[in-house]
Each structure stands twice: as C-alpha cells, then as structure tokens.
Design an enzyme around this catalytic site. Structure first.
Site, PDB file in Angstrom:
ATOM      1  N   THR A 174       0.769  -1.038  -0.152  1.00 19.31           N
ATOM      2  CA  THR A 174       0.403   0.220   0.000  1.00 19.31           C
ATOM      3  C   THR A 174       0.866   0.322   0.149  1.00 19.31           C
ATOM      4  O   THR A 174       1.840   0.918   1.034  1.00 19.31           O
ATOM      5  CB  THR A 174      -0.785  -0.497   1.428  1.00 19.31           C
TER       6      THR A 174
ATOM      7  N   ASP B 213      -9.757  -8.032   3.092  1.00 21.02           N
ATOM      8  CA  ASP B 213      -9.839  -7.237   4.292  1.00 21.02           C
ATOM      9  C   ASP B 213     -12.040  -7.634   3.852  1.00 21.02           C
ATOM     10  O   ASP B 213     -12.002  -6.805   4.615  1.00 21.02           O
ATOM     11  CB  ASP B 213     -10.284  -6.017   2.881  1.00 21.02           C
TER      12      ASP B 213
ATOM     13  N   SER C  56     -11.916  -1.416   4.034  1.00 21.24           N
ATOM     14  CA  SER C  56     -10.786  -0.446   4.448  1.00 21.24           C
ATOM     15  C   SER C  56     -10.493   0.328   5.284  1.00 21.24           C
ATOM     16  O   SER C  56     -11.703   0.478   5.694  1.00 21.24           O
ATOM     17  CB  SER C  56     -10.037   0.093   2.570  1.00 21.24           C
ATOM     18  N   SER C  57      -8.842  -0.196   6.168  1.00 22.89           N
ATOM     19  CA  SER C  57      -8.611   0.906   7.073  1.00 22.89           C
ATOM     20  C   SER C  57      -7.959   2.516   6.144  1.00 22.89           C
ATOM     21  O   SER C  57      -7.396   3.721   7.018  1.00 22.89           O
ATOM     22  CB  SER C  57      -7.966   0.115   7.395  1.00 22.89           C
TER      23      SER C  57
ATOM     24  N   GLY D  58       0.176   0.922   6.036  1.00 19.52           N
ATOM     25  CA  GLY D  58      -0.246  -0.144   6.970  1.00 19.52           C
ATOM     26  C   GLY D  58      -1.099  -1.009   7.671  1.00 19.52           C
ATOM     27  O   GLY D  58      -1.313  -1.413   8.777  1.00 19.52           O
ATOM     28  N   GLY D  59      -2.176  -1.579   6.935  1.00 17.33           N
ATOM     29  CA  GLY D  59      -3.200  -1.978   7.073  1.00 17.33           C
ATOM     30  C   GLY D  59      -3.794  -2.005   8.270  1.00 17.33           C
ATOM     31  O   GLY D  59      -4.756  -0.242   8.432  1.00 17.33           O
TER      32      GLY D  59
HETATM   33  O1  DON Z   1      -7.563  -1.230   2.061  1.00 19.48           O
HETATM   34  C1  DON Z   1      -6.583  -2.014   3.218  1.00 19.48           C
HETATM   35  O2  DON Z   1      -7.336  -1.002   5.035  1.00 19.48           O
HETATM   36  C2  DON Z   1      -5.430  -2.817   2.963  1.00 19.48           C
HETATM   37  N1  DON Z   1      -6.141  -3.470   1.838  1.00 19.48           N
HETATM   38  C3  DON Z   1      -4.206  -1.809   3.159  1.00 19.48           C
HETATM   39  C4  DON Z   1      -3.363  -2.871   3.023  1.00 19.48           C
HETATM   40  C5  DON Z   1      -1.882  -2.297   3.313  1.00 19.48           C
HETATM   41  O3  DON Z   1      -2.272  -0.945   4.510  1.00 19.48           O
HETATM   42  C6  DON Z   1      -0.573  -3.009   3.529  1.00 19.48           C
HETATM   43  N2  DON Z   1       0.447  -2.374   4.093  1.00 19.48           N
HETATM   44  N3  DON Z   1       1.409  -2.788   5.300  1.00 19.48           N
END
Ligand code: DON
Length: 562
Positions: free
Chosen positions: A373, A415, A444-445, A464-465
C-alpha cells in the site's frame, strides 16, 4: 454520484462568509508553493514535473500514483485500487473518488470457506481468486477527466518511461521481494521482472517492466476503456479463469468509480475531512476523536494520554468490526458513531486507572506481514489538495501477473470478513456488514485525510493495514499540538485494534518506565516489529505561509516543496 459542497473554514474565508460572499475559492488564501510527499523520490519528482508543465494537483496525483505503480510494485498498481480525497480550490468542494476494488459477480459469501467450514488457507490472499476487480485505472481516468487539465497521455508519460527504461532496486523493495521470493518464482512473468535467475537481485540492479510499460501506454492512449473493455479485458478474464479466479468480461466492463461525500467532523477547533466507507478510516478516526474530545488531553500526563488514546481506539475498532462495510450494501450508523452523545456513552466505561479488557465490551459477532500500500499528499499553489492511499493489499498482492500484462493483481478480497470470527491478514475481525458479496467493496482502513484548523492545513495518510487509522490519529493530534511535518512522520507509533486485546508498540516507542506505567493500568503490551506505515505529510501554516512536505524516515520516499 454523491457530492458535497462544504465551506472553507480558514479565517479569511470565514470573514467573507459572514459577509455573504459567494466565490470563496477566488479569494481564499493560496499557498505560496507546491508541496508533494510520496513514498518514492521518482514519484514526487514526476508530480512536480507535471505541475511545471501546467498540470494541477489532480494531474500530479495521476502522475504520482502511476509512477508509484511502477517503482513500488509490491504496494499498489494498475491491478489494485484505492481512495483519492480531493479538495477543489475553485469552489471549495471536497470529494472522495472511490476506486476501491469490487468483488466479482460470481463471489459468494462462503467463497473462501472449505468443506470443513473453516477458511481455506491462502485462498483470499494468493492467486487470482484473491483478486477484486481493479479500480486504479478507472480512478486515473476519472480524476484526469473531471478534475485535471492534462490528458492521461501526458500525466502517464513519466510512469511509462520508468517502466520501460527501469529504475534502481532499493533496499525496501528488495526486502519485499525476499519475503515473497518463492511465490514470485512460481510465476514466470513475475520472476522475469523481480528475480535474477531465481534469486533476489542486488540493491542497485535495474528493474525494467516492458510489459507494464505497454499496459500503461494502452491506458494513456485509449483511457480506462482500453483496460476494462475489448481484447485486453478478454485476455485478463481468460487468464484469471484458467488459474482459478472468477472474473467475467461483464465484471470489468461494469466497473465504476464512485464519488462519495467524505466523512466530515469537528474535533476541538479543527475540521477533519477524511475517507468515507467503504473505508472504515474516517469513521473510526472520528469515533475515537469524539471519545477523546471529552478529556483535556493537553493537561494530562503522557501515560494518561496514551491510555486514553488506546481506550478510544479499542472502542472505535470494535465499532468498525460490528457496523462497517460497503455503504452500497449495508446501512452504516455514521451519525451515531460520530455523535458527542454516543461518545459520552463510550466514555462511561473508560476508567482512568485501569485498562478495559476488550472482552468486557459487547461482543461483535453475528449469531452464527507485510508492508504494502502507498500514500501520497499533494498541495498545489492554487490550493488544490490530494490525499490518496492506493493498494494491492499485501506485498505483491495476489503474486499473480496475467501473462504479458506486466502488473500484479490485488488480493484485496482478504479485506472482507471471510468468516465470522476469522481474522484477516491484519488480525481484523468483521461481521455481516463486511461479508463477501457479489459486486461488493471490501472494507478498508485506508485513511487519506485533510485537517484544517486555525493553524492551517494538514494533508496526511499512510499504508500499514489496520494500523493506518491509529497512525493518522497520532499524526493529527501531533499536528494540532504544534508539531512540524518532519516531526509528525518520524513520531513513534502505538496501536490498539480492539482484538487482539494488546497495545502494539513500535520498537523504541516506549521506554521501560513508560511500559511499566501502561502495564500497571492493566494494558497488555506487545512490541510490533512489522510495518509501522510510511506516512506522507504536507502542511501549510497560515500564519507564516510556510508549506512543508515530509516523508516517513522509515521509508525511502521524498517530500519536496517547490
Ligand atoms: O484497504 C486496506 O485497509 C488494506 N488493503 C491496506 C493494506 C495495507 O495497508 C498493507 N500495508 N501494510
């Protein structure tokens, strides 16, 4: 199409508003400089070049995200999607361009559940079954056509050149290749680009992506239709189906970006404009800040401030798990979650002397690694702004390239809450609201955000998920406390997401005394060695007129002001 017509809140603008002036855009203050912060210097540079060629922040956003698709192929790209939060200076309008992936029409609720009733390992993360219908090419076309001044043929040029001629491998991307080496080696097209005779290439090796250059050229020439329709789309569909995925020609032809009203709320004297569903980011941020607004944080000691932030996050992430999903499919009680009354209710269970175990909060469930991301922030001299977070989800997404196309498919289907009580790759849980469904967008986050206060403007976001939202919360509070752009991106990070019930802290974020103080309150602490994001910040101080752009020192990016 959902659109809002918000009012600028800067001092001068307010005065004009009081006088009933209509054309705020023309008279509102303008920054003296352009600022861009992104995760790679080549992307930041491409954005500034596009501005120098007469483009605006929106053209720069297309150029920056396209270059990031080339130089950060593990993180975002043509095969993924994301959210572009825009502020149009001419009329003061804020809008979120939702280019999130959608589930194919053939996706069913139990898509990732095996015959034993349990989630099938890796089904939602590896290979084309994990891939939603990409949104990024459509978002580029939409942003360029509706907000930009330049054609895609111009703004995609830097990305095409870098894909064709190559760029030097840097340590952060090399590490991502190392983590996914075995999976990349299994795909001939991925191995040809990212491996050197099956091995991880050395830092400095040239990464060339001629197939990706051709795919970008197609989009530059024919627009998104070149991607979503006709021979190219048919080629994507036949490879995905052959290798276990569910896409149809219709899924691609029907993909649309959606313009959505951003989430807006006030925190003390600041206005937040931030991501709306299908991102949970803005609502979780607003839910947590509404709780914090009931405390005088400025006069609390550091341990109490941390404790309160953790308790606010715990409750806001619990709400995420219960209520949030694609707003086109589920009804989200946004007003309730952001209201001061609801926040007051949430505060009644917070004790200053003790952590609340997550298990005592009302449970959510229905009756029945990595860094990828990328985010960038842009402010142009006309006052146009972009905060965009785009993704293919985990490192290298589904680690699957449709032969000959040069880009990786996302694994964003992970997700979704694939089964009740089954955490996703970020340990996040969800309920019916975020169950898999045909045409649905996974929750999503990602939290691209603008914060306006008497001090000026903050443009912020991060990968950062699940930690993205706590990262943006910490950055916004630091900015409201008077910190500079460079201090905000460098600040140590803490995170809590309701379940697992642990405060995860960045190595070095807390010393032994600070850890003991939180443990004394009953918090379970865990040092998190994984990804702490890659925050990209642009700030504009209204008093001094200064524009600053700063890129997270954890990453390889660049913030430039010009
Ligand atoms: O949309 C989301 O929340 C996730 N797909 C984001 C993934 C992400 O930030 C991966 N990075 N560390």
């Amino acid at each position: 199409m959902r659109r809002t017509m918000p009012l600028r809140r800067f001092g001068a603008a307010l005065l004009l508003l009081a006088l009933g002036a209509a054309a705020l855009g023309a008279t509102a203050p303008r920054p003296a400089k352009n600022g861009i912060a992104s995760a790679h210097p080549l992307a930041t540079r491409a954005g500034l070049d596009i501005l120098a060629q007469g483009g605006n922040a929106f053209d720069a956003a297309v150029a920056v995200s396209a270059v990031l698709a080339v130089v950060e192929p593990a993180s975002s790209g043509v095969g993924g999607g994301g959210f572009f939060l825009l502020h149009v200076a001419a009329d003061g309008r804020d809008v979120m361009v939702d280019g999130r992936e959608t589930a194919p029409q053939a996706a069913t609720r139990d898509l990732y559940i095996g015959t034993d009733g349990k989630p099938r390992a890796a089904a939602s993360t590896d290979g084309p079954l994990a891939a939603g219908i990409p949104g990024e090419p459509a978002a580029w076309g939409w942003v360029a056509a509706h907000y930009g001044r330049l054609p895609l043929a111009v703004s995609l040029k830097p990305a095409i050149r870098i894909a064709r001629d190559g760029f030097p491998l840097y340590a952060r991307l090399q590490n991502a290749i190392r983590v996914k080496r075995t999976r990349l080696a299994a795909s001939a097209d991925a191995a040809a680009v990212f491996l050197d005779h099956g091995e991880v290439p050395a830092v400095g090796a040239t990464i060339r992506q001629p197939d990706l250059a051709r795919t970008l050229e197609l989009i530059a020439r024919d627009g998104p239709d070149g991607f979503y329709q006709g021979a190219f789309a048919a080629r994507l569909v036949s490879a995905v189906r052959r290798d276990g995925g569910l896409w149809s020609n219709e899924d691609l032809a029907r993909y649309r970006v959606v313009e959505r009203a951003p989430v807006r709320f006030r925190y003390r004297d600041a206005t937040f404009v931030t991501a709306s569903p299908p991102s949970s980011g803005g609502i979780v941020l607003g839910d947590a800040l509404a709780i914090l607004a009931g405390y005088d944080l400025a006069h609390e000691d550091a341990t109490t401030r941390r404790h309160l932030a953790i308790e606010a996050l715990r409750r806001a992430y619990r709400d995420r798990a219960e209520y949030l999903g694609d707003p086109d499919f589920v009804t989200i009680p946004t007003e309730q979650l952001l209201s001061p009354l609801y926040a007051a209710g949430q505060r009644t269970s917070i004790r200053l002397d003790r952590a609340t175990p997550s298990e005592v909060l009302r449970p959510v469930f229905n009756s029945d690694e990595s860094t990828s991301t990328t985010h960038f922030s842009i402010l142009d001299r006309d006052g146009n702004r972009v905060a965009a977070t785009v993704s293919i989800n985990l490192f290298f997404g589904a680690t699957y390239i449709v032969p000959g196309t040069g880009f990786l498919l996302n694994d964003t289907m992970d997700d979704f809450a694939v089964a009740a009580g089954a955490p996703n790759a970020f340990g996040l849980l969800g309920a019916d609201a975020n169950a898999v469904g045909p045409g649905k967008r996974p929750l999503s986050s990602m939290t691209p955000t603008f914060v306006e206060s008497g001090r000026g403007l903050l443009i912020i976001g991060s990968p950062g998920g699940s930690t993205i939202i706590s990262n943006v919360l910490g950055g916004a509070l630091a900015w409201l406390d008077g910190r500079s752009a460079a201090e905000i991106v460098a600040a140590p990070r803490l995170h809590h997401q309701y379940l697992p019930d642990a405060v995860v802290f960045e190595p070095g974020a807390l010393d032994a005394t600070e850890r003991a103080a939180l443990e004394h309150l009953g918090h379970k602490l865990r040092e998190g060695r994984g990804s702490w994001g890659n925050t990209q910040v642009v700030t504009w101080d209204l008093t001094s007129g200064k524009v600053e752009a700063a890129s997270d020192p954890r990453g390889f990016g660049a913030g430039l002001v010009y």
